[in-house]
Design an enzyme around this catalytic site. Structure first.
Site, PDB file in Angstrom:
ATOM      1  N   ASP A  67       0.856  -1.191   0.000  1.00 56.17           N
ATOM      2  CA  ASP A  67       0.000   0.000   0.000  1.00 56.17           C
ATOM      3  C   ASP A  67       0.890   1.239   0.000  1.00 56.17           C
ATOM      4  OD1 ASP A  67      -2.170   1.659   0.127  1.00 56.17           O
ATOM      5  OD2 ASP A  67      -2.813   1.092   2.132  1.00 56.17           O
ATOM      6  N   ASP A  68       0.868   1.994  -1.099  1.00 58.26           N
ATOM      7  CA  ASP A  68       1.602   3.264  -1.210  1.00 58.26           C
ATOM      8  C   ASP A  68       3.124   3.089  -1.319  1.00 58.26           C
ATOM      9  OD1 ASP A  68      -0.922   4.294  -0.788  1.00 58.26           O
ATOM     10  OD2 ASP A  68      -0.297   5.814   0.638  1.00 58.26           O
ATOM     11  N   CYS A 107      -5.944   4.450  -4.113  1.00 56.15           N
ATOM     12  CA  CYS A 107      -6.214   3.074  -3.688  1.00 56.15           C
ATOM     13  C   CYS A 107      -7.444   2.436  -4.320  1.00 56.15           C
ATOM     14  CB  CYS A 107      -6.346   3.025  -2.172  1.00 56.15           C
ATOM     15  SG  CYS A 107      -4.903   3.624  -1.267  1.00 56.15           S
ATOM     16  N   LYS A 166      -6.006  -5.272   3.667  1.00 56.94           N
ATOM     17  CA  LYS A 166      -6.832  -4.132   3.254  1.00 56.94           C
ATOM     18  C   LYS A 166      -7.804  -4.520   2.142  1.00 56.94           C
ATOM     19  CE  LYS A 166      -6.336   0.537   1.313  1.00 56.94           C
ATOM     20  NZ  LYS A 166      -5.396   1.654   1.083  1.00 56.94           N
ATOM     21  N   HIS A 168     -10.973  -1.953   1.094  1.00 57.52           N
ATOM     22  CA  HIS A 168     -11.216  -0.600   0.579  1.00 57.52           C
ATOM     23  C   HIS A 168     -12.076  -0.580  -0.681  1.00 57.52           C
ATOM     24  CE1 HIS A 168      -9.308   3.703   0.661  1.00 57.52           C
ATOM     25  NE2 HIS A 168     -10.612   3.685   0.867  1.00 57.52           N
ATOM     26  N   ASP A 375      -0.012  -0.866  -4.979  1.00 65.50           N
ATOM     27  CA  ASP A 375      -1.270  -0.459  -5.614  1.00 65.50           C
ATOM     28  C   ASP A 375      -1.122   0.825  -6.417  1.00 65.50           C
ATOM     29  OD1 ASP A 375      -0.948   1.107  -3.373  1.00 65.50           O
ATOM     30  OD2 ASP A 375      -3.008   0.904  -2.651  1.00 65.50           O
ATOM     31  N   HIS A 376      -0.104   1.631  -6.135  1.00 62.43           N
ATOM     32  CA  HIS A 376       0.208   2.849  -6.902  1.00 62.43           C
ATOM     33  C   HIS A 376       1.514   3.405  -6.360  1.00 62.43           C
ATOM     34  CE1 HIS A 376      -1.259   4.861  -3.330  1.00 62.43           C
ATOM     35  NE2 HIS A 376      -2.427   4.236  -3.473  1.00 62.43           N
TER      36      HIS A 376
END
Length: 678
Positions: A67-68, A107, A166, A168, A375-376
C-alpha cells in the site's frame, strides 16, 4: 467487444493449462508437452526459453500487494539504503517488470481495476467531484455486485480463495447484512482485514485523512452558530431588535455547543467507525489494536497457506504497510536510515520473507505463482512537519494521486514461478496491473468473461520470453473520470510515446507535489495543455524534457493517434453509477458495522487469550466441531450459540463471563458485562 490479442503461442499455452497434467500422470506426458511447445515455438518463429517447463496445470496463487510503496523504495529497483532482501530474493528468482502500471494513482480505483481487469471508469469505481476513494466503512458505495473478479472465477474452478489485509472496496448497500460489496460477495471465501485500510486517523496521527477536515468544518459551524446567538443578544442590548426570540438564541447556543463537542470527539468517532477488523462477515476487533495488527495479519497468512497446502488456493495478502501512520513493531523501529517510513518498508519486507518461508516449509514453492506489487506510487505529500512519511518514486516524476505522471502509476512488480518463469529476467515492456486478471484466470483453468470489455492482457507469453512485446498498444491514464494522459507503444520505431492532456499545478510552484493537500486534484487546479505535452519514455522515462511541436516531426501524428484512441475507448463505455460520488460516499448510520450492543460498542475477539478460552469451551462439548471463531461475536446470536455449548459443558460464559472495568468506557462504582479486552 474488445478482447485480448492472442498469438498462436497463447493458444498452445491455454490448451496446456486446461488439458495439463493431473496428479498421478506419468512424467513423460509433461516432457512430451514441453517438446511439443518448443517445436511449435520453432514453427511459429519464436525463440523458446531453454530450461523452462511448460506451464503446470492449476498452480496456486500468492498475490502480495503493498500500500503506497514507491518504485524507488525497493533494492532491486535501485534503492541501496532501504534493506529489502526478501523482495530482492523474489526478483532474483523470477521476472521483474520495469514499466508496470496502476490503472489509477489512488487506492480504491486501482484495486478495483486489479481485481476485475477493467479500467475503473468502466466499473463505476470513480467519480467526477473530487471523491477519489471510499471515505467511510458505512458508505453505500463499493465494487458493484455484477462485477467479476479473478477470485470469483477461481472459486468456481475449485480454488480456495482468501484475502488478508486491506479491502477498501465497500461493504454494504442497504443494510448491515446485505454485504453486497463485501469480499465474500466477490469470490473470496475467507477474509480477515480492514474494510477501509490503515489511516493516520486510526492513530490520531498526521497526516490526517478526514479528522482535521471534519474538525475544521465542525468548528466553523460552531463558531457561526455562536456568532448568530451573540448577534441576537447584542441586538437586544442596543435595542436593534424590539422583540428578541430567546428560544432561537437558546437553540443557536445549544447547536454551537453540539458542534463544538462533535469537533472535539470526531477523532474518537472515526477510530470506532472506520478502524476495525472483520473476519468474514463479523466485526471481531473494534477499535483496531494497532500494536497487534502486524502479527495478526502475518499469522493469518501463514495459517491459510498451511491449512490449504493441498490446494489449489489463491491468497491475496493486501499489506497495511506502508501507508501512514506507519505502524511498525518495536523490533523494526529505528533500524532504517530513512526514519519511520524506511522502518515500515523493512518490516514489510520481513513479512514477505516469512510468507515465502512458509511456502518453502510446506513444499509449495514450485507450484505457486507469486506476484508482488504496489497499488500505486509513493505519497510525496505525506509529511509531518519536515519528516517525510511517504515513499520515493525514483527517477519518475510525481507520486500518489497524480493521474498522469509516472511516479503515481509506475509500480514495482515481480512474478516468480520456479521452473516455469525464467530467473533474474527483466521486462521493460509496458504492462498493467489489470493484466493480472486474465493471467491468473487462464492459468487457473477459467475463461475470461465474454459479456464485458476486459482491458487486461495475458502476461504469460511475455513473462516466459515467448514474445518480446506486450499486447498493449495503448494505455490510458485517468484521474477520476478525466483523461490526464495516454501512452502509445509504436513497435515499428521502438518508441513509447506519452501525451499529457492535463497536469496538476504543484504547490509551491516547481515543488514536484501538491504540498498542503492530501493529493493533487484531478480538475480545477490543473493545467490543460494545448498543445499537449509529449514525451518519449524510451529515452526520457523521468518525463523531464517535453518534445516541441516544431522539433519533433511525429508530434502531431502521435497526439492525434492518442486522441482517436481516447475517443474510441470513451465510445465503448456503458452508463453506470459512479460509486465514489457524493450520494454513495457519505456516512450512513444504518450501515455502520459494529460489535457489541448500544450504547456500549467495542470488542476484541482476535486476542490470543480469547481464542484459546473459547476454543477450550467448545472443545469440551461432546461432538463439537473445531471452533470457527469467524462465526462468533459477542452479540445475542453468539450468546445463544454459546448457551447451547454451555448446557453440555457446564462452564462460564466466554462473551460475558469476564466482568471488569472497561478501558474504553470506564464507569465509576460499578462493573458491567463487556466483551473481551485483553
Amino acid at each position: 467487444m474488445l478482447l485480448p490479442n492472442m498469438h498462436c503461442s497463447d493458444d498452445v499455452n491455454a490448451l496446456s493449462l486446461v488439458m495439463g497434467t493431473e496428479a498421478g500422470e506419468m512424467t513423460c506426458h509433461s516432457c512430451s508437452r514441453s517438446c511439443l511447445a518448443a517445436l511449435l515455438g520453432v514453427f511459429l518463429g519464436l525463440e523458446p526459453v531453454l530450461g523452462l517447463d511448460a506451464p503446470r496445470s492449476r498452480p496456486n496463487f500468492l498475490l502480495l500487494l503493498a500500500d503506497d510503496l514507491g518504485i524507488g523504495d525497493v533494492g532491486c529497483y535501485g534503492n541501496s539504503t532501504i534493506r529489502t532482501p526478501n523482495i530482492d530474493r523474489l526478483a532474483e528468482g523470477g521476472v521483474r517488470l520495469t514499466q508496470h502500471l496502476a490503472a489509477e494513482a489512488v487506492c480504491t480505483p486501482s484495486r478495483a481495476a486489479f481485481l476485475t481487469g477493467r479500467y475503473p471508469i468502466r466499473t463505476g469505481m470513480t467519480s467526477g467531484n473530487g471523491h477519489r476513494v471510499l471515505q467511510w466503512a458505512a458508505g453505500a458505495g463499493g465494487l458493484p455486485p455484477e462485477e467479476i473478479t479473478f477470485a470469483k472465477i477461481l472459486k468456481e474452478q475449485g480454488y480456495v480463495t482468501g484475502l488478508v489485509g486491506k479491502w477498501h472496496l465497500g461493504l454494504n448497500c442497504h443494510n448491515t447484512s446485505d454485504h453486497c460489496h463485501h469480499p465474500l460477495s466477490h469470490g473470496f471465501q475467507h477474509f480477515l482485514g480492514l474494510p477501509l485500510g490503515m489511516m493516520g486517523d486510526c492513530a490520531g496521527a498526521e497526516p490526517s485523512e478526514k479528522r482535521m477536515t471534519l474538525q475544521y468544518r465542525l468548528h466553523r459551524c460552531s463558531q457561526a452558530s455562536a456568532l448568530a446567538a451573540l448577534t441576537l443578544v447584542a441586538g437586544k442590548l442596543i435595542r436593534l431588535f424590539h422583540a428578541p426570540r430567546w428560544a432561537l438564541v437558546f437553540t443557536l447556543a445549544v447547536v454551537a455547543a453540539v458542534f463544538a463537542a462533535a469537533a472535539r470527539h470526531v477523532g474518537d468517532f472515526i477510530v470506532y467507525a472506520d478502524c476495525f477488523l472483520m473476519r468474514n462477515h463479523t466485526v471481531t476487533q473494534q477499535p483496531l489494536r494497532l500494536e497487534r495488527v502486524t502479527g495478526l495479519m502475518l499469522r493469518e497468512a501463514e495459517s491459510f497457506l498451511q491449512r490449504n497446502k493441498h490446494g489449489p488456493f489463491m491468497l491475496l495478502v493486501s499489506f497495511l504497510h506502508v501507508h501512514t501512520p506507519l505502524v511498525t513493531t518495536k523490533d523494526f523501529q529505528g533500524r532504517s536510515q530513512h526514519g519511520p517510513y524506511g522502518d515500515n518498508v523493512e518490516e514489510m519486507d520481513w513479512m514477505v520473507g516469512r510468507i515465502l518461508d512458509t511456502l518453502d516449509q510446506e513444499g509449495l514453492t514450485n507450484n505457486t505463482l507469486v506476484y508482488f506489487a504496489s497499488d500505486h506510487g509513493g505519497s510525496l505529500e505525506s509529511r509531518a512537519g519536515h519528516v517525510q512519511l511517504g515513499g520515493w518514486n525514483g527517477v519518475y516524476r510525481g507520486g500518489k494521486g497524480m493521474g498522469g505522471w509516472e511516479g503515481g502509476i509506475r509500480v514495482p512488480a515481480i512474478f516468480r514461478w520456479p521452473g516455469v518463469l525464467p530467473e533474474g529476467q527483466v521486462v521493460d515492456e509496458p504492462t498493467s496491473m489489470m493484466d493480472v486478471f486474465p493471467t491468473v484466470v487462464l492459468l487457473g483453468g477459467g475463461a475470461e468473461p465474454t459479456d464485458r470489455v476486459i482491458d487486461g492482457r495475458n502476461l504469460l507469453p511475455l513473462l516466459r520470453g515467448e514474445t518480446s512485446h506486450s499486447d498493449h498498444e495503448f494505455l490510458l491514464h485517468y484521474c477520476e473520470v478525466f483523461l490526464h494522459a495516454a501512452r502509445w507503444v509504436q513497435r515499428d520505431r521502438g518508441k513509447v510515446w506519452k501525451v499529457h492532456f492535463m497536469t496538476p499545478k504543484f504547490h509551491p510552484e516547481g515543488a514536484g507535489a501538491c504540498y498542503g493537500r492530501a493529493v493533487c486534484p484531478c480538475f480545477g487546479d490543473v493545467t490543460e495543455h494545448d498543445p499537449p505535452l509529449l514525451f518519449d519514455l524510451s529515452t526520457d522515462p523521468g518525463e523531464a524534457h517535453p518534445l516541441k511541436p516544431d522539433l519533433e516531426p511525429e508530434f502531431h501524428a502521435v497526439v492525434e493517434k492518442l486522441r482517436q484512441e481516447a475517443v474510441k475507448q470513451w465510445s465503448s463505455l456503458s452508463q453506470i453509477y459512479q460509486q465514489l460520488g457524493t450520494i454513495y460516499n457519505i456516512w450512513r448510520p444504518w450501515l455502520q458495522p459494529s460489535c457489541g450492543e448500544f450504547p456500549r460498542y467495542g470488542c476484541d475477539l482476535e486476542s490470543f487469550e480469547v481464542r484459546v478460552h473459547i476454543s477450550a469451551l467448545l472443545a469440551r462439548a461432546p461432538g463439537s466441531r473445531p471452533w470457527n471463531h469467524a462465526a462468533l461475536s459477542c452479540g445475542s446470536r453468539a450468546r445463544r450459540a454459546e448457551d447451547r455449548v454451555l448446557r453440555t459443558v457446564g462452564s462460564g460464559r466466554a462473551c460475558s463471563g469476564l466482568v471488569h472495568r472497561s478501558r474504553a468506557f470506564p464507569q465509576r462504582g460499578r462493573r458491567r458485562r463487556t466483551h473481551y479486552r485483553v
